[in-house]
Motif scaffolding. Structure first.
Motif, PDB file in Angstrom:
ATOM      1  N   VAL A 191       0.833  -1.207   0.000  1.00 35.61           N
ATOM      2  CA  VAL A 191       0.000   0.000   0.000  1.00 35.61           C
ATOM      3  C   VAL A 191       0.869   1.259   0.000  1.00 35.61           C
ATOM      4  CG1 VAL A 191      -1.565   1.363   1.444  1.00 35.61           C
ATOM      5  CG2 VAL A 191      -2.032  -1.070   1.030  1.00 35.61           C
ATOM      6  N   MET A 291      -2.718  -4.557  -2.082  1.00 34.80           N
ATOM      7  CA  MET A 291      -3.023  -3.132  -1.893  1.00 34.80           C
ATOM      8  C   MET A 291      -4.305  -2.923  -1.088  1.00 34.80           C
ATOM      9  SD  MET A 291      -0.525  -1.643  -3.598  1.00 34.80           S
ATOM     10  CE  MET A 291      -0.873  -0.060  -4.374  1.00 34.80           C
ATOM     11  N   ALA A 292      -4.698  -3.883  -0.273  1.00 32.86           N
ATOM     12  CA  ALA A 292      -5.935  -3.763   0.493  1.00 32.86           C
ATOM     13  C   ALA A 292      -5.602  -3.369   1.929  1.00 32.86           C
ATOM     14  CB  ALA A 292      -6.715  -5.074   0.447  1.00 32.86           C
ATOM     15  N   ALA A 293      -5.550  -2.076   2.174  1.00 36.04           N
ATOM     16  CA  ALA A 293      -5.105  -1.563   3.480  1.00 36.04           C
ATOM     17  C   ALA A 293      -5.880  -2.209   4.619  1.00 36.04           C
ATOM     18  CB  ALA A 293      -5.270  -0.041   3.515  1.00 36.04           C
ATOM     19  N   GLY A 294      -5.162  -2.761   5.568  1.00 34.24           N
ATOM     20  CA  GLY A 294      -5.784  -3.351   6.746  1.00 34.24           C
ATOM     21  C   GLY A 294      -6.006  -4.847   6.633  1.00 34.24           C
TER      22      GLY A 294
ATOM     23  N   GLY D 305      -8.166   2.228   0.209  1.00 29.78           N
ATOM     24  CA  GLY D 305      -7.407   3.343  -0.317  1.00 29.78           C
ATOM     25  C   GLY D 305      -6.015   3.355   0.270  1.00 29.78           C
ATOM     26  N   GLY D 308      -6.486   4.182   4.061  1.00 29.18           N
ATOM     27  CA  GLY D 308      -7.419   3.470   4.919  1.00 29.18           C
ATOM     28  C   GLY D 308      -8.429   2.678   4.134  1.00 29.18           C
ATOM     29  N   SER D 309      -9.289   1.990   4.853  1.00 28.12           N
ATOM     30  CA  SER D 309     -10.303   1.140   4.237  1.00 28.12           C
ATOM     31  C   SER D 309     -11.611   1.242   5.003  1.00 28.12           C
ATOM     32  CB  SER D 309      -9.847  -0.329   4.243  1.00 28.12           C
ATOM     33  OG  SER D 309      -8.730  -0.534   3.419  1.00 28.12           O
ATOM     34  N   HIS D 325      -5.189   3.520   8.039  1.00 30.48           N
ATOM     35  CA  HIS D 325      -3.849   2.986   7.727  1.00 30.48           C
ATOM     36  C   HIS D 325      -2.733   3.937   8.143  1.00 30.48           C
ATOM     37  CE1 HIS D 325      -1.779  -0.316   5.836  1.00 30.48           C
ATOM     38  NE2 HIS D 325      -1.049   0.484   5.108  1.00 30.48           N
TER      39      HIS D 325
END
Lengths: 416, 416, 416, 416
Positions: A191, A291-294, D305, D308-309, D325
């Motif tokens: 990310v 790229m999937a934050a979290g 994003g 964050g998500s 994030h």
């Protein structure tokens, strides 16, 4: 402290107990000693202490190019010897199985050489970086099978008890005819656009990005669970961050990023999305991304059939979610099964119900299965042919992505 | 396959790597080889392959009364020798640490003998079956400490990374002044009234039932996390099923139940509920039961403070739930932290983020901490004094339950 | 947009449809117009548009002391008239049911007057601030019942479909003999010590704190679900913040806190914890608190029996969690039932499966049940006697808390 | 019973309170009275009692073809008059707003006629069954806008507070540049192959199947949340059960299925899967199906994003899951926000924190927003143009599905 102490106390000494030390030895030689090497070492070291095995794995030798590093790894992980040339490893008399944990671009050469030298092979996934390499490997595996050798590919997530058990429920018809599979494998380690360029982001070494690293797992699992193959796909891939800071040894600071500000091109995908059809007509969707934050390790599966559904999340790997659609609607619902009962796959040897297993147990289970396959002469699974089939799906994905997502058949040879 | 391969590859051979094989040996002698024995074996076998330790644990000898069984256990779990007399085990020159995994009624005798023989001791919980025994053990531990020996009690759940990290957050003040602790430990293996009578259900062997087996854990965790002691309790205990089928060796069928239909009295509690007060005035509630159908290992904790809250469930041990009450209300909420980051406790040595650990890792971490405590001369924790304090709480619980739940102070000696 | 349009389209005009406008009217007069008043108004306004009712509720008049305020409330909430004296409200010919939404200290006087005036009564919980008041009310209700009047207490959470359905499952024996009930009701609106003093924190007006406000709900639900009464309790209560800023009208700023810095004493509990026994011997635990940071409305219940378990969380009120312990262990687990099927209680009139209901639906369902009880002459439930029994439990809790938590019987008169 | 009584008590009568009965009236005429009609009625009936509105909605007249049925519906749902011809409804002087709740094939004709007659229009989604119809409607809306009329499309899920709030967080930049949107809308009411054929499964009436019914919602939400449009898609659709039993009035039994055994062709999709790209380059995936056993209303969204998500599930519509994030990795994680704080969208008028809203609240909020848009002259949202854009996406999906999933651009006119 636990409730089954007495039971296990007796079980510890059944009249028929066969001392493991009297079992024949299976000498393992491992190539590579990074993350996968550490995980495989844990598997080989532990399997014989947990499961009653027909052969005793021996950590004979480990191989890497840097002598100092490989000797340290041997010491750390418990290997009896260290080699710096994989050909020398293969040639060792105390090695009967070669375990390949290197990047994908060296799999074919090592695996074929090992098979031709009469050794069993366990090869990390993806089987290879190209279909051609995977085909050559599969052919070598077939020739070797005639000589009694086994060749397996390391799709370790098949060995998560919840996954193995899900396959059992589906094979028993608990879901009925399948309608949908949706599979995602979401991570977030790319990310940050300032995260450095590594060989994993270079096509010549890694073959592909999220697709081969993460997508290969979910393609394999979808086919394994469904018990049928993908016949075509429609795909899109993307590289969101096309240049990243170069990493350089001496000048790299704590972040691993070169101080010079130099940047290099990312030549693999950050993300791959595709839909597909199974032979039965069921629809499948796949998403692999870094790229999937979290999302740290969110390998998630859901399978819907006419009689029920299953759902799984690798971040909660001891749980399987099952909906039985044949129940009255008023009491039906997804139930959270803790896959930790002694009757569940692999659990006969572990802890009491509710006591969680972890990621590395997949490698212990894999080691168990490899040993049994070799000792009992059963058909190896997942085989190189299984790995090749996944490779063909990945190739169709890349072809579709290059052709505006047009539906692209997966090549399936007649004999399969 | 993983994203940090390159990082670990380099990390595998830092210039300063000290070969583990050159480290001094810590010879371990273990008494008991049932469930806890298996778990501890896994801890001792693995710790040195994962963590960089100042001493190398050696599985010197294992001890049990039945020679055939203990030899099988030694073979299975990787111990170099087997003994049938714990006094002989203690006397061995190759044993520097005695690890006690027997039922509670033998803890005191073995531990005190081992300490007096100059050995370090790790003793399973609960520390003893009575406060008097625990006091004698703690006194022996204090004498031994003056000679440089360590004595530790096996409250392994302190070693779950999420728990260790929760303690860190609380110690840093992230929760502010504490208001509430609620702790349950729910299992269901006695729900079936036909489940047989075992020594675990007999007071003379087990000391108590759910209280000592499960309640001890949550009392220890509550005090560990809060960083303060319980000063009084009000309790109720219950035995719902007061007679159970006898188990008998030869005549027992698959269920383990004697065919004769004979039944025996259950003399321990099935469940124990109690409220309590911490020194600071915070209120706590506890429930330990083996009668909660569907709950397999539901050790659940929630702690509320003026600035935030934490929640934990052992059935999802890689997760910690944290609410930061200082955030704006619109974006505040319990967040699910995957306690798998390299900066989290113990995680520096394990897998990439999102790759789960399991139950047995608590024993690997315990082994690491024991070795470091011995090598570095730091204060042992959890100490025998910690185990004694838990024992005093359990005694107060039993006293309150016997006196119509009246609030009963926990005896806390002046020097603590 | 929804799948059942066609079904409902037909259902909208069955040959037997009885126009609601032709149904007799039930004139409602409501005392109080704050939070509960708004919620009850929504219930009365809506029930007849959703359910086919034998009588049509009419919002006849609303009553409050401040004329301007009560007229505004009448306008806002749709009441035809406004009164400033509750005696005048009771006297109105167009009022057949008096709905009491005032603080607890006025319940007895209003309810008894209304019953003696021949009106039906719905009274908010807790029924009263003292057992004596509740007894007088219950006696008045019994006299009125002989005249055909109904008297109900507003334990609205019984009307959550998941709760009503849970009661049905238990009554059918799906849980078998009960072993445990654990109930918490956690909120956090008093966590901040700077939150102002209000009448809710003064014993003379509110009777008690979290105990009467939150504890009353979970005591009622536990007894309702179990189908049996609590026979004794052991309790502790606490006021963590013993002084709070005074609120004053003109000088209060945005926070509602007086600028003078003046503080007043909190004379009710912030939290109440108690254990209890049901008549069958099952153990129960309760916790009511307003100091659990991050918990907004966490009314949580779990009930364990020999054949299964149920769990519920008011923050997810459309869901019921059910474990069937008679299933094979390998596929058993808590299942998440979405209580939104047309066969579920109250759902015949609502939306398609999966379309959530909310908090205020409990008041719509309550209105439905009140109307039916009146029209059909069935026994009112929850009755004033039910409310009195809860009051007796709360009194025993306070008595036990005052007596060092000693187990205190709940007074249950012979005739119950 | 609740904690904010005092606050609301005061709020109930602010000096500035403007009696709703003095507000100008907005006469609503509704066409259709099935599921959507019931839901919209609840919205119009309730909005003015909860929110302080500049105009007072009056349920002037309802329209349906069957006189008996529509009169029953008027009676049930509280409408003052009933019409059997929508042209007569439009012509009524007491109707200023026409609310269209009919199947999609009649939307264009009614909406255009209403707009040309000078009425405001609220039209259920999907806006129309074809792009051409939607274009004509949008043109009519633009002409009407010049005359001060508003035209809105009923994407009610935008009015779920958690969704409205998610949009706010994204608009504020809390997610940073977007990378991924994944959206599913899973139901299971067609899993049973014996479920009968209805007009919803016939293309001439319904336009499409899951695509228009469910897919339209997630396409709208994805674009609404992202704040940008989809520029192209790649799709696959499927009809798993191609024939279903016919339904027939007189001969139909309880199941609604004709006794004759006659079957008819299903001419719409059971499921539609598609990937897409947003204007910014973010990747999106969509799945709409009525064949996901156990999923009742599983509209699930996740948006990732760089900073964050967010995640959302309509089956738990009071919750929003947010990962920030930018926080330290050790304390980061998806937090469960209960979107019930007074500062959250629409919540200023509802219940205290933690008291859940339900599905129908979306229609109450929609009514509020429609009234305000009309009274305040703000730009209508979601507008007919928004509905048209969704229609164009659906058309591109169908085109792509017909062309072997090839990536198909969404037509976006220059002026947008």
């Amino acid at each position: 402290m636990a409730r089954r102490e007495e039971t296990e106390q007796e079980a510890a000494a059944p009249p028929t107990y066969r001392p493991m030390t009297s079992a024949p030895t299976l000498g393992v030689g491992m190539v590579g000693y990074a993350f996968m090497g550490a995980a495989h070492s844990q598997g080989w070291r532990t399997a014989g202490h947990v499961f009653e095995l027909p052969m005793r794995p021996a950590l004979a030798a480990i191989c890497g190019r840097d002598r100092t590093a490989v000797e340290a790894a041997a010491d750390r992980h418990g290997w009896a010897a260290a080699e710096t040339d994989w050909r020398a490893l293969i040639a060792r008399d105390d090695v009967q199985l070669v375990d390949i944990c290197t990047p994908g671009d060296s799999h074919a050469e090592i695996a074929i050489a090992a098979l031709e030298a009469g050794k069993h092979v366990l090869c990390e996934k993806p089987l290879a970086n190209t279909v051609a390499e995977a085909e050559a490997m599969t052919e070598a595996a077939e020739r070797a099978a005639a000589r009694g050798q086994v060749a397996l590919v390391g799709f370790n997530y098949r060995k998560v008890p919840a996954i193995t058990y899900a396959r059992k429920l589906i094979a028993e018809g608990r879901l009925g005819p399948l309608r949908h599979i949706r599979a995602t494998y979401l991570q977030d380690w790319l990310v940050d656009p300032g995260s450095p360029l590594t060989w994993r982001l270079e096509r010549e070494h890694a073959g592909s990005g999220a697709l081969g690293d993460l997508g290969a797992h979910i393609v394999d699992l979808a086919q394994f669970l469904a018990g049928e193959l993908l016949v075509g796909v429609s795909a899109v891939t993307e590289t969101f961050v096309r240049e990243r800071p170069l990493r350089s040894g001496p000048s790299a600071g704590l972040s691993g990023v070169a101080a010079t500000g130099a940047r290099g091109a990312v030549t693999v995908d950050d993300a791959a999305l595709f839909t597909g059809r199974l032979a039965s007509g069921a629809l499948a969707s796949f998403e692999a991304t870094r790229m999937a934050a979290g999302r740290k390790n969110a390998l998630r599966l859901e399978i819907n059939g006419e009689r029920g559904s299953l759902a799984f999340d690798l971040e909660r790997l001891n749980e399987l979610s099952f909906h039985d659609h044949t129940e009255p609607a008023t009491t039906a619902g997804f139930r959270r099964i803790l896959v930790t009962e002694p009757e569940h796959p692999y659990l006969e040897a572990w802890w009491p119900p509710g006591h969680a297993l972890g990621y590395e147990h997949t490698f212990i289970h894999q080691a168990r299965d490899v040993v049994r396959t070799i000792a009992e002469g059963t058909a190896p699974t997942p085989s190189f042919a299984d790995g090749l089939q996944v490779q063909r799906v990945l190739a169709a994905v890349e072809e579709s992505a290059a052709k505006s997502s047009v539906h692209t058949p997966v090549h399936i040879p007649a004999q399969l």
